[in-house]
Motif scaffolding. Structure first.
Motif, PDB file in Angstrom:
ATOM      1  N   GLY A 197      11.472 -10.486 -21.922  1.00 51.20           N
ATOM      2  CA  GLY A 197      11.080 -10.353 -20.518  1.00 51.20           C
ATOM      3  C   GLY A 197      10.398  -9.115 -19.934  1.00 51.20           C
ATOM      4  O   GLY A 197      10.606  -8.104 -20.756  1.00 51.20           O
ATOM      5  N   PRO A 198       9.872  -9.039 -19.069  1.00 50.49           N
ATOM      6  CA  PRO A 198       9.224  -7.652 -18.354  1.00 50.49           C
ATOM      7  C   PRO A 198      10.184  -6.876 -17.967  1.00 50.49           C
ATOM      8  O   PRO A 198      11.303  -7.165 -17.766  1.00 50.49           O
ATOM      9  N   ASP A 199       9.892  -5.709 -17.644  1.00 50.54           N
ATOM     10  CA  ASP A 199      10.551  -4.398 -17.303  1.00 50.54           C
ATOM     11  C   ASP A 199      11.118  -4.975 -15.970  1.00 50.54           C
ATOM     12  O   ASP A 199      10.337  -5.647 -15.251  1.00 50.54           O
ATOM     13  N   PRO A 200      12.151  -4.477 -15.450  1.00 47.52           N
ATOM     14  CA  PRO A 200      12.422  -4.784 -14.137  1.00 47.52           C
ATOM     15  C   PRO A 200      11.889  -4.022 -13.006  1.00 47.52           C
ATOM     16  O   PRO A 200      11.440  -2.782 -13.700  1.00 47.52           O
ATOM     17  N   LEU A 201      11.558  -4.389 -11.920  1.00 46.73           N
ATOM     18  CA  LEU A 201      11.235  -3.615 -10.985  1.00 46.73           C
ATOM     19  C   LEU A 201      11.978  -2.360 -10.504  1.00 46.73           C
ATOM     20  O   LEU A 201      13.290  -2.536 -10.700  1.00 46.73           O
ATOM     21  N   THR A 202      11.500  -1.076 -10.420  1.00 45.74           N
ATOM     22  CA  THR A 202      12.258   0.047  -9.948  1.00 45.74           C
ATOM     23  C   THR A 202      12.207  -0.203  -8.357  1.00 45.74           C
ATOM     24  O   THR A 202      11.817  -0.855  -7.583  1.00 45.74           O
ATOM     25  N   GLY A 203      13.263   0.335  -7.893  1.00 48.64           N
ATOM     26  CA  GLY A 203      13.531   0.572  -6.353  1.00 48.64           C
ATOM     27  C   GLY A 203      12.054   0.850  -5.710  1.00 48.64           C
ATOM     28  O   GLY A 203      12.217  -0.348  -4.594  1.00 48.64           O
ATOM     29  N   PRO A 204      11.400   1.692  -5.915  1.00 52.56           N
ATOM     30  CA  PRO A 204      10.224   1.926  -5.060  1.00 52.56           C
ATOM     31  C   PRO A 204       9.248   0.638  -5.037  1.00 52.56           C
ATOM     32  O   PRO A 204       8.611   0.272  -4.411  1.00 52.56           O
ATOM     33  N   GLU A 205       9.118   0.310  -6.600  1.00 55.71           N
ATOM     34  CA  GLU A 205       8.422  -1.071  -6.766  1.00 55.71           C
ATOM     35  C   GLU A 205       8.770  -2.290  -5.733  1.00 55.71           C
ATOM     36  O   GLU A 205       8.077  -2.862  -5.439  1.00 55.71           O
ATOM     37  N   LEU A 206      10.066  -2.339  -6.124  1.00 56.55           N
ATOM     38  CA  LEU A 206      10.655  -3.339  -5.209  1.00 56.55           C
ATOM     39  C   LEU A 206      10.272  -3.387  -3.645  1.00 56.55           C
ATOM     40  O   LEU A 206       9.891  -4.326  -2.996  1.00 56.55           O
ATOM     41  N   ASP A 207      10.552  -2.139  -2.972  1.00 53.97           N
ATOM     42  CA  ASP A 207      10.057  -1.828  -1.771  1.00 53.97           C
ATOM     43  C   ASP A 207       8.773  -2.161  -1.484  1.00 53.97           C
ATOM     44  O   ASP A 207       8.473  -2.816  -0.427  1.00 53.97           O
ATOM     45  N   ALA A 208       7.780  -1.664  -2.457  1.00 56.61           N
ATOM     46  CA  ALA A 208       6.330  -1.739  -2.227  1.00 56.61           C
ATOM     47  C   ALA A 208       5.999  -3.512  -2.228  1.00 56.61           C
ATOM     48  O   ALA A 208       5.169  -3.765  -1.323  1.00 56.61           O
ATOM     49  N   GLN A 209       6.472  -4.174  -2.962  1.00 55.78           N
ATOM     50  CA  GLN A 209       6.408  -5.479  -3.248  1.00 55.78           C
ATOM     51  C   GLN A 209       6.953  -6.215  -1.874  1.00 55.78           C
ATOM     52  O   GLN A 209       6.238  -7.077  -1.437  1.00 55.78           O
ATOM     53  N   ARG A 210       8.161  -5.896  -1.452  1.00 54.17           N
ATOM     54  CA  ARG A 210       8.584  -6.594  -0.427  1.00 54.17           C
ATOM     55  C   ARG A 210       7.925  -6.031   1.142  1.00 54.17           C
ATOM     56  O   ARG A 210       7.666  -7.089   1.801  1.00 54.17           O
ATOM     57  N   ALA A 211       7.377  -4.839   1.163  1.00 55.12           N
ATOM     58  CA  ALA A 211       6.801  -4.376   2.359  1.00 55.12           C
ATOM     59  C   ALA A 211       5.061  -4.937   2.327  1.00 55.12           C
ATOM     60  O   ALA A 211       4.614  -5.598   3.206  1.00 55.12           O
ATOM     61  N   LEU A 212       4.808  -5.262   1.166  1.00 53.02           N
ATOM     62  CA  LEU A 212       3.395  -6.196   1.146  1.00 53.02           C
ATOM     63  C   LEU A 212       3.579  -7.485   1.427  1.00 53.02           C
ATOM     64  O   LEU A 212       2.782  -8.118   2.181  1.00 53.02           O
ATOM     65  N   LEU A 213       4.359  -8.118   0.770  1.00 45.76           N
ATOM     66  CA  LEU A 213       4.690  -9.574   0.989  1.00 45.76           C
ATOM     67  C   LEU A 213       5.057  -9.661   2.569  1.00 45.76           C
ATOM     68  O   LEU A 213       4.533 -10.544   3.368  1.00 45.76           O
ATOM     69  N   THR A 214       5.873  -8.950   3.175  1.00 45.12           N
ATOM     70  CA  THR A 214       6.047  -9.224   4.619  1.00 45.12           C
ATOM     71  C   THR A 214       4.971  -8.860   5.398  1.00 45.12           C
ATOM     72  O   THR A 214       4.801  -9.621   6.169  1.00 45.12           O
ATOM     73  N   ASP A 215       3.882  -7.912   4.852  1.00 45.24           N
ATOM     74  CA  ASP A 215       2.640  -7.787   5.642  1.00 45.24           C
ATOM     75  C   ASP A 215       1.861  -8.845   5.672  1.00 45.24           C
ATOM     76  O   ASP A 215       1.391  -9.211   6.599  1.00 45.24           O
ATOM     77  N   VAL A 216       1.659  -9.403   4.604  1.00 41.11           N
ATOM     78  CA  VAL A 216       0.692 -10.619   4.429  1.00 41.11           C
ATOM     79  C   VAL A 216       1.449 -11.863   5.239  1.00 41.11           C
ATOM     80  O   VAL A 216       0.713 -12.914   5.725  1.00 41.11           O
TER      81      VAL A 216
END
Length: 187
Positions: free
Chosen positions: A70-89
């Motif tokens: 499987g792929p590498d896990p998200l780092t903490g900052p990557e997870l936050d960036a994904q959550r923030a982007l999804l929240t925004d859209v």
């Protein structure tokens, strides 16, 4: 020389990918960080026409092992960036209704589905996809929630109602730490 060529042979399209072993290993490594394993799937599942020295079989085994890992896990900052982007859209989609401009609503819904799929597949450490592979990878990652996301997207396309999709996206966000607005800093 690395290249891709599309040919027509006996009336059928064929894609030819020419790569060195080094090129393939680079593509395999990139798959782990991008979470889209196109090269891995192509290589692991393709038909071998010639492998006199066994290099192709060794690389196929390597590709299969990486797919299984499987792929590498998200780092903490990557997870936050994904959550923030999804929240925004998601906020953009929530602001739509059956009376909104249908083109804008569909464009936003497409982005919401794509970002939700990226976050959900990353959460499950499964491979992501694009185009026809997005629904396939989404359903493989989480059959129940993946199907709800796809059904919500379809309901929006058919009836201009964002509610089923926004409800499913909130489930993804809650699964991964919740919506992220206030306090988020993009570094």
């Amino acid at each position: 020389m690395r290249r891709r060529e599309v040919l027509r042979h006996d009336g059928r399209l064929a894609e030819v990918f020419l790569n060195s072993r080094s090129d393939l290993r680079t593509a395999f490594a990139e798959s782990r960080t991008t979470r889209r394993a196109t090269a891995l799937f192509l290589f692991a599942d393709s038909i071998v026409l010639h492998d006199a020295d066994g290099h192709v079989d060794a690389l196929r085994q390597e590709a299969k092992a990486l797919l299984t890992a499987g792929p590498d896990p998200l780092t903490g900052p990557e997870l936050d960036a994904q959550r923030a982007l999804l929240t925004d859209v998601l906020d953009d989609l929530t602001d739509t209704s059956p009376h909104s401009d249908p083109h804008e609503q569909l464009a936003v819904a497409d982005r919401v589905l794509r970002e939700a799929a990226h976050l959900l597949t990353a959460h499950h450490r499964t491979w992501n996809g694009a185009g026809k592979w997005l629904p396939r990878r989404l359903q493989a990652a989480d059959p129940d929630l993946g199907q709800h996301l796809l059904d919500g997207h379809l309901a929006l396309a058919r009836h201009a109602d964002p509610t089923p999709l926004t409800t499913s996206v909130m489930r993804v966000l809650n699964l991964t730490g919740g919506p992220l607005r206030e306090g988020y800093v993009d570094r």
